[in-house]
Scaffold this motif. Sequence first.
Motif, mmCIF file in Angstrom:
data_model
loop_
_atom_site.group_PDB
_atom_site.id
_atom_site.type_symbol
_atom_site.label_atom_id
_atom_site.label_comp_id
_atom_site.label_asym_id
_atom_site.label_seq_id
_atom_site.Cartn_x
_atom_site.Cartn_y
_atom_site.Cartn_z
ATOM 1 N N ALA A 24 0.786 -1.205 0.137
ATOM 2 C CA ALA A 24 0.189 -0.073 -0.033
ATOM 3 C C ALA A 24 0.679 1.271 -0.077
ATOM 4 C CB ALA A 24 -0.890 -0.075 1.233
ATOM 5 N N ASP A 25 2.114 0.993 0.372
ATOM 6 C CA ASP A 25 2.827 2.504 0.785
ATOM 7 C C ASP A 25 3.833 2.749 -0.586
ATOM 8 O OD1 ASP A 25 2.015 2.970 3.173
ATOM 9 O OD2 ASP A 25 3.458 1.779 4.068
ATOM 10 N N VAL A 26 3.544 2.141 -1.633
ATOM 11 C CA VAL A 26 4.412 1.948 -2.769
ATOM 12 C C VAL A 26 4.007 3.183 -3.875
ATOM 13 C CG1 VAL A 26 5.147 0.883 -5.042
ATOM 14 C CG2 VAL A 26 5.240 -0.344 -2.791
ATOM 15 N N ASP A 27 4.498 3.856 -4.371
ATOM 16 C CA ASP A 27 4.282 4.890 -5.373
ATOM 17 C C ASP A 27 4.277 4.462 -6.561
ATOM 18 O OD1 ASP A 27 6.982 5.286 -5.836
ATOM 19 O OD2 ASP A 27 7.175 7.229 -4.549
ATOM 20 N N ALA A 28 4.033 5.301 -7.807
ATOM 21 C CA ALA A 28 4.108 4.793 -9.082
ATOM 22 C C ALA A 28 5.595 4.611 -9.585
ATOM 23 C CB ALA A 28 3.427 5.664 -10.093
ATOM 24 N N MET A 29 6.439 5.128 -9.324
ATOM 25 C CA MET A 29 7.917 5.106 -9.645
ATOM 26 C C MET A 29 8.458 3.688 -9.068
ATOM 27 S SD MET A 29 10.414 5.837 -11.623
ATOM 28 C CE MET A 29 10.263 7.582 -12.292
ATOM 29 N N THR A 30 8.351 3.599 -7.707
ATOM 30 C CA THR A 30 8.609 2.278 -6.766
ATOM 31 C C THR A 30 7.942 1.211 -7.516
ATOM 32 O OG1 THR A 30 9.049 3.756 -4.931
ATOM 33 C CG2 THR A 30 8.908 1.454 -4.796
ATOM 34 N N CYS A 31 6.868 1.341 -8.051
ATOM 35 C CA CYS A 31 5.955 0.211 -8.556
ATOM 36 C C CYS A 31 6.728 -0.427 -9.661
ATOM 37 C CB CYS A 31 4.542 0.555 -8.666
ATOM 38 S SG CYS A 31 3.689 -0.852 -9.650
ATOM 39 N N MET A 32 7.379 0.711 -10.674
ATOM 40 C CA MET A 32 7.950 0.368 -11.887
ATOM 41 C C MET A 32 9.116 -0.537 -11.762
ATOM 42 S SD MET A 32 5.991 1.435 -14.215
ATOM 43 C CE MET A 32 6.687 1.609 -15.774
ATOM 44 N N VAL A 33 9.921 0.050 -10.633
ATOM 45 C CA VAL A 33 11.284 -0.500 -10.468
ATOM 46 C C VAL A 33 11.186 -1.875 -9.609
ATOM 47 C CG1 VAL A 33 13.289 -0.215 -8.954
ATOM 48 C CG2 VAL A 33 12.185 1.878 -10.213
ATOM 49 N N GLU A 34 10.110 -2.028 -9.065
ATOM 50 C CA GLU A 34 9.970 -3.226 -8.327
ATOM 51 C C GLU A 34 8.975 -4.550 -8.979
ATOM 52 O OE1 GLU A 34 8.973 -2.387 -4.207
ATOM 53 O OE2 GLU A 34 10.935 -1.425 -3.825
ATOM 54 N N ALA A 35 8.408 -4.124 -10.034
ATOM 55 C CA ALA A 35 7.478 -4.822 -10.667
ATOM 56 C C ALA A 35 8.036 -6.166 -11.296
ATOM 57 C CB ALA A 35 6.788 -4.104 -11.886
ATOM 58 N N PRO A 36 9.326 -6.206 -12.091
ATOM 59 C CA PRO A 36 9.758 -7.377 -12.679
ATOM 60 C C PRO A 36 10.017 -8.530 -11.682
ATOM 61 C CG PRO A 36 11.085 -5.413 -13.462
ATOM 62 C CD PRO A 36 10.200 -4.950 -12.276
ATOM 63 N N PRO A 37 10.308 -8.667 -10.613
ATOM 64 C CA PRO A 37 10.504 -9.793 -9.937
ATOM 65 C C PRO A 37 9.031 -10.445 -9.726
ATOM 66 C CG PRO A 37 11.933 -8.248 -8.952
ATOM 67 C CD PRO A 37 11.205 -7.628 -10.049
ATOM 68 N N HIS A 38 7.907 -9.635 -9.520
ATOM 69 C CA HIS A 38 6.748 -10.016 -9.279
ATOM 70 C C HIS A 38 6.045 -10.861 -10.374
ATOM 71 C CE1 HIS A 38 6.155 -8.063 -5.150
ATOM 72 N NE2 HIS A 38 6.595 -7.095 -5.779
ATOM 73 N N PHE A 39 6.239 -10.176 -11.765
ATOM 74 C CA PHE A 39 5.545 -10.811 -12.800
ATOM 75 C C PHE A 39 6.576 -12.032 -13.356
ATOM 76 C CE2 PHE A 39 7.467 -6.933 -14.981
ATOM 77 C CZ PHE A 39 8.223 -7.494 -15.999
ATOM 78 N N ALA A 40 7.847 -11.945 -13.047
ATOM 79 C CA ALA A 40 8.592 -13.262 -13.300
ATOM 80 C C ALA A 40 8.006 -14.111 -12.368
ATOM 81 C CB ALA A 40 10.038 -12.923 -13.168
ATOM 82 N N LYS A 41 7.700 -14.147 -10.965
ATOM 83 C CA LYS A 41 7.178 -14.999 -10.498
ATOM 84 C C LYS A 41 5.774 -15.738 -10.673
ATOM 85 C CE LYS A 41 5.695 -16.198 -5.749
ATOM 86 N NZ LYS A 41 5.547 -15.744 -4.258
ATOM 87 N N TRP A 42 5.101 -14.638 -11.398
ATOM 88 C CA TRP A 42 3.702 -14.908 -11.846
ATOM 89 C C TRP A 42 3.801 -15.748 -13.109
ATOM 90 C CZ3 TRP A 42 1.079 -14.767 -16.353
ATOM 91 C CH2 TRP A 42 -0.328 -14.838 -16.234
ATOM 92 N N ALA A 43 4.917 -15.540 -13.998
ATOM 93 C CA ALA A 43 4.979 -16.233 -15.134
ATOM 94 C C ALA A 43 5.569 -17.631 -14.709
ATOM 95 C CB ALA A 43 6.170 -15.642 -16.013
ATOM 96 N N GLU A 44 6.319 -17.843 -13.636
ATOM 97 C CA GLU A 44 6.668 -19.209 -13.149
ATOM 98 C C GLU A 44 5.580 -20.116 -12.718
ATOM 99 O OE1 GLU A 44 9.710 -19.104 -10.195
ATOM 100 O OE2 GLU A 44 11.252 -18.187 -11.591
ATOM 101 N N GLU A 45 4.528 -19.122 -11.936
ATOM 102 C CA GLU A 45 3.204 -20.054 -11.477
ATOM 103 C C GLU A 45 2.314 -20.229 -12.391
ATOM 104 O OE1 GLU A 45 2.558 -17.411 -8.309
ATOM 105 O OE2 GLU A 45 3.892 -18.097 -6.928
ATOM 106 N N HIS A 46 2.406 -19.862 -13.701
ATOM 107 C CA HIS A 46 1.563 -19.816 -14.673
ATOM 108 C C HIS A 46 2.037 -20.371 -15.922
ATOM 109 C CE1 HIS A 46 -0.324 -17.317 -11.739
ATOM 110 N NE2 HIS A 46 -1.380 -17.759 -12.103
ATOM 111 N N PRO A 47 2.518 -21.399 -16.064
ATOM 112 C CA PRO A 47 3.199 -22.046 -17.157
ATOM 113 C C PRO A 47 2.085 -22.040 -18.337
ATOM 114 C CG PRO A 47 2.944 -23.694 -15.845
ATOM 115 C CD PRO A 47 2.525 -22.492 -15.047
ATOM 116 N N GLY A 48 2.498 -21.656 -19.456
ATOM 117 C CA GLY A 48 1.392 -21.832 -20.729
ATOM 118 C C GLY A 48 1.120 -20.486 -20.957
ATOM 119 N N TRP A 49 1.262 -19.459 -20.492
ATOM 120 C CA TRP A 49 0.930 -18.344 -20.252
ATOM 121 C C TRP A 49 2.222 -17.124 -20.638
ATOM 122 C CZ3 TRP A 49 -4.129 -15.910 -20.842
ATOM 123 C CH2 TRP A 49 -5.051 -17.071 -20.588
#
Length: 66
Positions: free
Chosen positions: A26-51
Amino acid sequence: MLAIVLSACLTNDPNVCRDYRIPIDADVDAMTCMVEAPPHFAKWAEEHPGWQVTRWRCASASENDI
């Protein structure tokens, strides 16, 4: 509150695409979100094979915004 919004398509059928939201701290601003996003979507991609993630952005966490 922000979320990472992923657009992902099926690997076997690239015409089938969906948007998914990954809520972030909740305390993340837009710039921090952009910087910290890649590990989150990498994890999502690992958990969703086929996508395959085709694009992503930081946006409001409200479900009504998609």
